[in-house]
Design an enzyme around this catalytic site. Structure first.
Site, mmCIF file in Angstrom:
data_model
loop_
_atom_site.group_PDB
_atom_site.id
_atom_site.type_symbol
_atom_site.label_atom_id
_atom_site.label_comp_id
_atom_site.label_asym_id
_atom_site.label_seq_id
_atom_site.Cartn_x
_atom_site.Cartn_y
_atom_site.Cartn_z
ATOM 1 N N SER A 281 0.845 -1.195 0.000
ATOM 2 C CA SER A 281 0.000 0.000 0.000
ATOM 3 C C SER A 281 0.880 1.244 0.000
ATOM 4 O O SER A 281 1.994 1.230 0.525
ATOM 5 C CB SER A 281 -0.893 -0.004 1.243
ATOM 6 O OG SER A 281 -1.455 1.271 1.467
ATOM 7 N N LYS A 287 0.234 -3.685 4.731
ATOM 8 C CA LYS A 287 -0.598 -4.338 3.718
ATOM 9 C C LYS A 287 0.200 -5.259 2.798
ATOM 10 O O LYS A 287 1.326 -4.970 2.408
ATOM 11 C CB LYS A 287 -1.323 -3.295 2.860
ATOM 12 C CG LYS A 287 -2.341 -2.446 3.603
ATOM 13 C CD LYS A 287 -3.518 -3.262 4.089
ATOM 14 C CE LYS A 287 -4.387 -3.757 2.959
ATOM 15 N NZ LYS A 287 -5.011 -2.673 2.181
ATOM 16 N N GLU A 294 -6.850 -9.887 -8.063
ATOM 17 C CA GLU A 294 -7.872 -8.859 -8.256
ATOM 18 C C GLU A 294 -7.921 -8.399 -9.706
ATOM 19 O O GLU A 294 -9.004 -8.158 -10.258
ATOM 20 C CB GLU A 294 -7.597 -7.687 -7.325
ATOM 21 C CG GLU A 294 -7.835 -8.019 -5.858
ATOM 22 C CD GLU A 294 -7.374 -6.934 -4.910
ATOM 23 O OE1 GLU A 294 -7.588 -7.084 -3.704
ATOM 24 O OE2 GLU A 294 -6.770 -5.926 -5.368
#
Length: 464
Positions: A281, A287, A294
């Site tokens: 992130s 993260k 995705e």
């Protein structure tokens, strides 16, 4: 020489086409990818023209030498595509004529761009289907390899994303292996449906020249020739077949991606992705995001849109060729590149993915995952299943109220719900028993999963 003077159809027109029309009409910006197919098709056509004494062997030799030089120059970067060319077919023909002179003008004898385009597309679809099959087989091997490691790894199986019954991680992965296997078979069928050679159909009504169409088919590796000239130039079923199959591939990859995304979350923690196949992130240092999965999930929509584009484009076209059909290429090419790109990222991501065995088993121990086995226990002792179902439903309700699991209940409690319960109930509802007893063909028991693995390896000719 102006662009209009290069247009083969310009003779009938008294004014030059508008620049806006040229830009709108041009397809070189995307159909350039067909250059190899176009050159190979033209070489086979030239050989046939010579064989049938339609043009001289001297002209055939000049044409073949010129086309080989063009192919080599494109491949090594010495020849760039002209963005002002109308399409790849006209670009190559113009380049050939500029190199070898009048002999180049004889190449198109008896041929239309309609059957030329149809040929190029069929060659391209066959080649791309074979390449994607290779990728899918590689992905299948990765799924099999991961499953081989986890035939004993118990995890919860779900329906409605609610814990349902215990399975193994291997069994879960092999469900996707079956999907991919079907995708491979569908692509083989696409290649089979595409395997008819359309050259010789002309614009729509064949040709007056004594073509040997089967000779061209043999030269290019086609099993047969198209049976109807109108259909041969206007058929795009094989493009739709390819687009549909690629949509199916992406749907399967997307379903697996969705599960991987869930499994990577803190709530599941079933798998850990290799750092090389995750991202971080810009603001949250803790993260580790499953961006590959995705993106695969997101890109699936592109292939669906391309399929819809092709279906809509074809639905109202009368026979034979219409310019609408130029729109088949961008949609097809995009779906092909999307699938190949997705697989190139998914294969190593799944290959390097590690399973959290303890976490999976811990999750499987919750949610009354062994309730069906508990009901089956009573049924096997003679109680009708619906009555057994009601008894276990009452036990589950009691456990929820008391914050217990079925394994926590003392035998007295079991017997207070039905006298058929005995001490052996505890071994029956043990997770390992629940999985191992499901050794029916296609089931999740390690013995059944190993048979699935053996069959898949045999089909893919994988040697242990």
């Amino acid at each position: 020489m102006s662009a209009d003077q290069n247009k083969i159809w310009q003779g009938r027109f008294s004014v030059q086409s508008a620049e806006e029309v040229d830009v709108f009409n041009s397809s070189i910006s995307f159909d350039y990818v067909l250059y190899e197919e176009d050159i190979k098709g033209s070489m086979a056509h030239a050989k046939m023209l010579g064989k049938q004494n339609i043009i001289s062997e001297e002209d055939v030799s000049s044409i073949l030498e010129g086309l080989e030089g063009i192919l080599m120059d494109i491949n090594n970067g010495a020849l760039q595509f002209d963005p002002k060319a109308e399409d790849i077919h006209m670009f190559i023909e113009a380049e050939l004529t500029s190199r070898i002179g009048d002999a180049g003008k004889k190449l198109h004898t008896g041929r239309s761009r309609n059957d030329q385009v149809a040929l190029d597309l069929r060659l391209y679809v066959k080649k791309q289907a074979a390449e994607i099959i290779d990728q899918l087989e590689a992905f299948e091997s990765v799924l099999i390899s991961q499953a081989d490691k986890h035939t004993e790894t118990i995890m919860p199986g779900y329906t409605h994303l609610q814990i349902a019954q215990p399975v193994t991680f291997a069994h879960h992965l092999l469900a996707y292996a079956q999907m991919i296997l079907r995708d491979i078979k569908r692509l083989e069928e696409v290649a089979n449906h595409t395997d008819s050679m359309p050259l010789g159909n002309g614009a729509l009504a064949g040709t007056t020249y004594p073509f040997d169409r089967q000779f061209v088919a043999d030269q290019l590796g086609f099993k047969t020739v198209t049976a109807n000239s109108l259909d041969g130039v206007s058929d795009r079923d094989f493009v739709l077949d390819m687009a549909y199959t690629l949509s199916m591939v992406m749907m399967h990859l997307s379903r697996l991606s969705e599960e991987i995304i869930l499994w990577c979350s803190q709530e599941f923690k079933f798998v850990e992705l290799d750092d090389a196949f995750a991202t971080g992130s810009s603001i949250m240092p803790q993260k580790k995001n499953p961006d590959v999965a995705e993106l695969v999930r997101g890109k699936t929509g592109r292939t669906y849109g391309n399929l819809q584009t092709l279906l809509t484009m074809m639905k109202g076209i009368p026979l034979a060729y219409n310019k609408d059909m130029q729109e088949d290429k961008e949609a097809l090419f995009d779906s092909i590149s999307t699938v190949k790109l997705a697989l190139s990222a998914m294969i190593p991501m799944v290959d390097t993915m590690s399973a959290n065995v303890d976490r999976m088993r811990d999750a499987a121990s919750k949610g009354f995952i062994n309730a069906t086995d508990c009901a089956d226990y009573l049924t096997k002792k003679g109680l009708p299943f619906r009555e057994a179902y009601g008894v276990i439903g009452g036990l589950v309700k009691y456990c929820i109220e008391e914050d217990l699991t079925l394994k926590d209940l003392p035998l007295e409690t079991y017997q207070s719900y039905h006298e058929l319960f005995e001490q052996d109930i505890y071994s029956v509802i043990d997770l390992s028993t629940c999985v191992n007893i499901r050794d029916i063909e296609g089931g999740p028991a390690p013995s059944a999963v190993k048979k699935q693995l053996a069959m898949l390896k045999e089909q893919l000719e994988i040697v242990d």
